[in-house]
Write an enzyme that holds these catalytic residues in place. Structure first.
Site, PDB file in Angstrom:
ATOM      1  N   TYR A   9       0.748  -1.281   0.090  1.00 44.12           N
ATOM      2  CA  TYR A   9      -0.022   0.237  -0.068  1.00 44.12           C
ATOM      3  C   TYR A   9       0.942   1.255  -0.063  1.00 44.12           C
ATOM      4  O   TYR A   9       2.035   1.113   0.040  1.00 44.12           O
ATOM      5  CB  TYR A   9      -1.031  -0.031   1.363  1.00 44.12           C
ATOM      6  CG  TYR A   9      -1.960  -1.183   0.906  1.00 44.12           C
ATOM      7  CD1 TYR A   9      -2.690  -1.277  -0.186  1.00 44.12           C
ATOM      8  CD2 TYR A   9      -1.782  -2.251   1.914  1.00 44.12           C
ATOM      9  CE1 TYR A   9      -3.755  -2.437  -0.112  1.00 44.12           C
ATOM     10  CE2 TYR A   9      -2.798  -3.311   1.967  1.00 44.12           C
ATOM     11  CZ  TYR A   9      -3.639  -3.589   0.693  1.00 44.12           C
ATOM     12  OH  TYR A   9      -4.369  -4.532   0.610  1.00 44.12           O
ATOM     13  N   ARG A  56      -7.007 -15.240  10.102  1.00 42.45           N
ATOM     14  CA  ARG A  56      -7.889 -16.279   9.649  1.00 42.45           C
ATOM     15  C   ARG A  56      -8.555 -16.907  10.717  1.00 42.45           C
ATOM     16  O   ARG A  56      -9.661 -17.331  10.593  1.00 42.45           O
ATOM     17  CB  ARG A  56      -7.517 -16.901   8.554  1.00 42.45           C
ATOM     18  CG  ARG A  56      -7.190 -16.227   7.297  1.00 42.45           C
ATOM     19  CD  ARG A  56      -5.964 -17.048   6.312  1.00 42.45           C
ATOM     20  NE  ARG A  56      -4.852 -17.222   7.037  1.00 42.45           N
ATOM     21  CZ  ARG A  56      -3.707 -17.899   6.334  1.00 42.45           C
ATOM     22  NH1 ARG A  56      -4.113 -18.535   5.374  1.00 42.45           N
ATOM     23  NH2 ARG A  56      -2.733 -18.006   6.901  1.00 42.45           N
TER      24      ARG A  56
HETATM   25  C1  FMN Z   1      -9.632 -11.468   4.483  1.00 44.17           C
HETATM   26  C2  FMN Z   1      -8.212 -10.790   5.295  1.00 44.17           C
HETATM   27  C3  FMN Z   1      -8.266  -9.425   5.023  1.00 44.17           C
HETATM   28  C4  FMN Z   1      -7.077  -8.691   5.559  1.00 44.17           C
HETATM   29  N1  FMN Z   1      -6.900  -7.531   5.720  1.00 44.17           N
HETATM   30  C5  FMN Z   1      -5.722  -6.949   6.324  1.00 44.17           C
HETATM   31  C6  FMN Z   1      -5.847  -5.316   6.562  1.00 44.17           C
HETATM   32  O1  FMN Z   1      -6.751  -4.855   6.244  1.00 44.17           O
HETATM   33  N2  FMN Z   1      -4.755  -4.848   6.998  1.00 44.17           N
HETATM   34  C7  FMN Z   1      -3.581  -5.561   7.141  1.00 44.17           C
HETATM   35  O2  FMN Z   1      -2.705  -5.239   7.713  1.00 44.17           O
HETATM   36  N3  FMN Z   1      -3.614  -6.818   6.930  1.00 44.17           N
HETATM   37  C8  FMN Z   1      -4.683  -7.725   6.566  1.00 44.17           C
HETATM   38  N4  FMN Z   1      -4.707  -9.021   6.364  1.00 44.17           N
HETATM   39  C9  FMN Z   1      -3.505  -9.780   6.731  1.00 44.17           C
HETATM   40  C10 FMN Z   1      -3.881 -10.338   8.392  1.00 44.17           C
HETATM   41  O3  FMN Z   1      -4.003  -9.460   9.078  1.00 44.17           O
HETATM   42  C11 FMN Z   1      -2.745 -11.128   8.516  1.00 44.17           C
HETATM   43  O4  FMN Z   1      -1.417 -10.570   8.634  1.00 44.17           O
HETATM   44  C12 FMN Z   1      -2.723 -12.377   7.606  1.00 44.17           C
HETATM   45  O5  FMN Z   1      -3.885 -13.026   7.565  1.00 44.17           O
HETATM   46  C13 FMN Z   1      -1.821 -13.595   8.382  1.00 44.17           C
HETATM   47  O6  FMN Z   1      -2.349 -13.879   9.559  1.00 44.17           O
HETATM   48  P1  FMN Z   1      -3.189 -15.396   9.887  1.00 44.17           P
HETATM   49  O7  FMN Z   1      -2.103 -16.444   9.176  1.00 44.17           O
HETATM   50  O8  FMN Z   1      -3.316 -15.648  11.080  1.00 44.17           O
HETATM   51  O9  FMN Z   1      -4.398 -15.458   8.876  1.00 44.17           O
HETATM   52  C14 FMN Z   1      -5.985  -9.735   6.011  1.00 44.17           C
HETATM   53  C15 FMN Z   1      -6.151 -10.960   5.925  1.00 44.17           C
HETATM   54  C16 FMN Z   1      -7.323 -11.510   5.461  1.00 44.17           C
HETATM   55  C17 FMN Z   1      -7.164 -12.898   5.576  1.00 44.17           C
END
Ligand code: FMN
Ligand code: FAD
Length: 793
Positions: free
Chosen positions: A601, A743
């Site tokens: 971004y 997630r």
């Molecule tokens: C649906 C979705 C939306 C996300 N939106 C953002 C966001 O708005 N800002 C951000 O920094 N990361 C965003 N992420 C990344 C998550 O914060 C996180 O870093 C990433 O999913 C890895 O973590 P996890 O393995 O627990 O899912 C998003 C992830 C998912 C799955």
């Protein structure tokens, strides 16, 4: 079959005896350059599990090893004047010479021909062999001869080590750490017979050189180590049995892996085994295990072929193919664990020794391979782990400025009645914000806003996750202006109506839970004006696109809009938008602000050289690339209330050649720390679309670990953290201060409460109206555990 093993180490000898046992008609020769009683090195260790495997295949060898081996359970750390010991680790130590002699005797008893003092120059010296085992060790001549076929990948590691022995005896596996004026040295110490102990000394190359050890011969090196580690040696000497080696006795570990393990040389099938095909660092002591398990693995496949009516020379090609396919998987798993453990010892002097207190240092050391988890440590030594949890809980309470969960006044020898909380459930303070536990709902776009306005969906989404037990909840990337949004569904904070809608959500969270609420602020830059997450993600809108700005005119995808390179006036306007949004965020009552500088971004596009091609003061070296994000940060810090913290989310690796790596992330984190950032949220990637990330369990935690302990700033670990055990491991080892879980929180708003129940952490409050759900949930877990235990028995 006619079989020749080139090299009579553990791999060659064990395979020879197992195959002879399988079919005495096989003609098997082991050719070894050394004499039977010659060997360099001292003792080797392997685990109880390896012994069990060997017993199943040849009881005689296992019996002989068991008579000769030393078994111990404890690991003892000597560090900064502290001695810390934990049990249940289950090792077997045996002299290498003794092990080889047992294998040699067993080979002879079974009728294997052993040829000693014979140097093999080539596999082609044995044209009548059906199968040639290249078990000729780490410097394998055979592997090097057919390098084009085997395609070895050999990495030489930076630490120097010397494999010594001593007559001083220890009743546990010892680790000794000593600091000199140039850096840290460590020794790995384990007894392997009644009179002798292996004493491996290790240090980074620069420390080794600074002491002139690159110029020292073996005698001088030993004298140096004896002086440095004198307090552990009790007057006993350090001994070398590698004096015959020319040059320095200090080695660098070489990690070997090969793409192909076997080859037909025109007459015989040649297959690599043991160190010739893969090495594992001594930090988890498994090279011998792998060598022995290779021998078992290949024998098993011949046994299966025999059971199917074959097992002769005709089966060799198929057997060798299966051998590689099957062994490769286990070997890779172990090499990965060994790699983590090795890296821990490579960085320990700069990352942990001066940073961690002895108790936490011990925990970090025990979990260095990332294979032994928190709950696994409990199985090994529940008392030690509980003591550590108690220590950790007191530290955390003191840090958070809340009363300790257990009275500090208990006599040291009386175990307090109350179980200490797991590290995951300890509080943590940043400025004036104290979170009740270490679980963070990671920022996640839900694409459910209209004109940036948070609505009832957001209220229920955050409300249910707050009721679900997490300690801190972040909003999705909340945008500073309509044209700063990623998608038309993204939430914003550019007007007072949005502020009031957010306030309603923050108030609900504060009123109905102990959770804190964080605002992630961002600007989409080149990744803006795209479709919702469940549509064609990252692709432009079908209609109604808005113009984009970015650090440089670099589109994200070939189909993406080309953004305009930001002018100075653009920068000032965007900074002003951030400031206005932060002011509104403070009014809405958010407890912490996170500046989104990750994932490609706008601010991230400045930080990465892949997206920042500017020729002005905002492009070029990392200090320049960080300049604008730091300007925005400073402007936010100036208006964000003094007692509320600010976090910065970074992509700590671009996963693309020429992009940022962890080294850049460390430099960037250092700059944000100097600017007053309170915590770094360590994500990675999504900066360029053709990135090649290396995914895996907790795969971004190494960035959080490195930044926390090298820069000296708190960190958030995120990415594939999906069990309480993961959170506990990360927090207890001091690899991060908070864990963000994304997630799993989409799948289960009450993830934290459920994980607490699974690990038996009772001191977490469920919302009162949900208490009967809690008791049923916990009872069902107990029932399932009892049934699983019954099934096992
Ligand atoms: C649906 C979705 C939306 C996300 N939106 C953002 C966001 O708005 N800002 C951000 O920094 N990361 C965003 N992420 C990344 C998550 O914060 C996180 O870093 C990433 O999913 C890895 O973590 P996890 O393995 O627990 O899912 C998003 C992830 C998912 C799955
Ligand atoms: C400091 C250190 C500590 C270690 N500690 C442990 C430990 O605690 N636990 C553990 O499991 N492993 C440990 N290892 C690793 C372990 O020693 C090896 O992984 C293991 O010995 C591999 O067995 P191998 O049979 O494949 O090779 P090797 O044991 O190296 O045997 C190869 C044999 O081939 C012979 N040879 C080589 N070339 C020729 C030739 N051209 N002609 C004739 N003969 C030849 C050599 O003389 C040698 O005897 C350690 C290694 C090091 C360096």
């Amino acid at each position: 079959m006619r079989i020749v093993c080139i090299g009579g180490g553990p791999a060659g000898l064990y395979f020879a005896l197992l195959m002879k046992k399988l079919d005495p008609a096989h003609e098997i020769t082991v050719v070894e350059r050394n004499r039977p009683y010659d060997t360099f090195g001292w003792g080797v260790v392997f685990s109880d599990a390896t012994m069990e495997g060997m017993r199943a295949w040849d009881r005689e060898t296992a019996d002989a090893i068991e008579v000769a081996f030393n078994h111990w359970d404890d690991i003892e750390l000597h560090f900064k004047g502290h001695v810390i010991r934990s049990g249940g680790h289950g090792f077997v130590g045996i002299g290498r010479k003794k092990l080889l002699n047992i294998l040699q005797a067993r080979c002879e008893a079974l009728g294997v021909e052993l040829l000693f003092e014979t140097e093999v120059d080539s596999d082609e010296d044995f044209p009548d062999a059906d199968l040639i085992i290249a078990s000729d060790g780490v410097n394998s001549k055979v592997r090097n001869k057919y390098a084009e076929v085997f395609q070895p990948d050999i990495v030489t590691r930076p630490n120097r080590f010397i494999w010594l022995g001593t007559t001083q005896l220890y009743d546990a596996f010892n680790f000794h750490f000593e600091k000199t004026e140039h850096g840290w040295f460590q020794s790995h110490v384990y007894k392997f017979d009644d009179q002798t102990t292996t004493y491996i000394v290790e240090t980074p190359e620069d420390v080794w050189k600074a002491h002139g050890l690159d110029e020292a011969d073996t005698g001088q090196s030993i004298a140096f180590c004896e002086k440095l580690f004198a307090k552990y040696l009790g007057g006993h000497p350090l001994l070398s049995n590698a004096r015959h080696l020319r040059g320095s006795a200090w080695l660098n570990f070489q990690r070997v892996r090969c793409r192909n393990w076997h080859h037909f040389n025109g007459k015989s099938h040649v297959v690599l085994m043991g160190d010739a095909v893969h090495t594992a660092h001594f930090a988890i002591g498994s090279g011998t295990k792998l060598a022995l398990e290779d021998a078992i693995g290949l024998t098993r496949l011949f046994k299966e072929a025999k059971a199917a009516g074959g097992g002769g020379a005709g089966d060799i090609p198929a057997v060798l193919q299966r051998y590689q396919a099957e062994r490769e998987v286990d070997v890779l798993r172990l090499q990965n664990a060994a790699w983590n453990a090795m890296e821990w010892f490579e960085v320990v002097g700069t990352r942990y020794c001066d940073q961690l207190e002895p108790e936490q240092f011990m925990y970090s050391m025990l979990t260095r391979s990332q294979r032994i988890s928190h709950e696994n440590l409990r199985l090994r030594d529940a008392n030690w782990l509980e003591g550590y949890e108690r220590w950790f809980a007191r530290r955390a309470a003191a840090q958070a400025g809340v009363p300790a969960p257990l009275t500090a006044a208990e006599p040291a020898n009386v175990a307090p009645a109350i179980k200490p909380p797991s590290p995951m459930f300890t509080p943590y303070r940043l400025r004036g914000m104290t979170v009740p536990n270490r679980v963070v709902v990671s920022p996640m776009a839900v694409y459910s806003a209209d004109q940036g306005m948070p609505n009832d969906f957001h209220l229920v989404h955050f409300g249910s996750r707050a009721l679900g037990g997490a300690g801190l909840l972040y909003t999705e990337m909340t945008c500073t202006r309509p044209d700063a949004r990623i998608t038309p569904g993204c939430a914003g904070l550019w007007n007072d109506a949005q502020r009031d809608a957010w306030k309603r959500i923050v108030d609900f969270v504060h009123t109905n839970s102990a959770a804190k609420m964080g605002l992630q602020l961002g600007h989409a830059g080149a990744k803006g004006s795209t479709q919702l997450g469940w549509q064609k993600m990252d692709e432009p809108l079908e209609s109604g696109n808005w113009p984009l700005v970015s650090a440089s005119a670099v589109p994200y995808l070939p189909v993406s809009q080309v953004p305009r390179e930001m002018s100075r006036a653009d920068m000032d306007r965007v900074t002003a938008d951030f400031v206005a949004a932060a002011r509104r965020g403070a009014q809405a009552g958010f407890d912490i602000l996170e500046l989104h500088c990750a994932h490609g971004y706008l601010l991230s596009s400045f930080l990465s050289p892949l997206t920042n091609r500017r020729a002005d003061a905002y492009g070029g070296p990392v200090e320049n690339r960080a300049r604008y994000p730091l300007e925005v940060f400073a402007a936010l810090r100036a208006v964000w209330p003094e007692d509320r913290p600010i976090s910065v989310r970074l992509s700590c690796h671009d996963w693309f050649p020429g992009g940022n790596t962890a080294d850049d992330a460390v430099a960037i984190a250092r700059m944000f720390k100097a600017a007053g950032a309170d915590i770094i949220d360590c994500s990675s990637g999504q900066v360029v679309a053709d990135q090649k990330p290396v995914y895996g369990r907790m795969y971004q935690t190494p960035f959080a670990d490195r930044i926390r302990n090298e820069v000296g700033i708190p960190t958030v670990a995120v990415g594939a953290i999906f069990e309480a055990d993961h959170v506990n491991m990360v927090i207890a080892a001091g690899r991060a201060d908070l864990c963000a879980v994304a997630r799993p929180h989409l799948a289960d708003p009450a993830w934290t409460l459920h994980e607490a129940a699974k690990i038996g952490h009772a001191e977490i409050g469920w919302p009162l109206p949900y208490l009967s759900g809690r008791s049923q949930y916990e009872a069902n877990l107990r029932r399932a555990a009892a049934m699983a235990a019954g099934a096992q028995a």
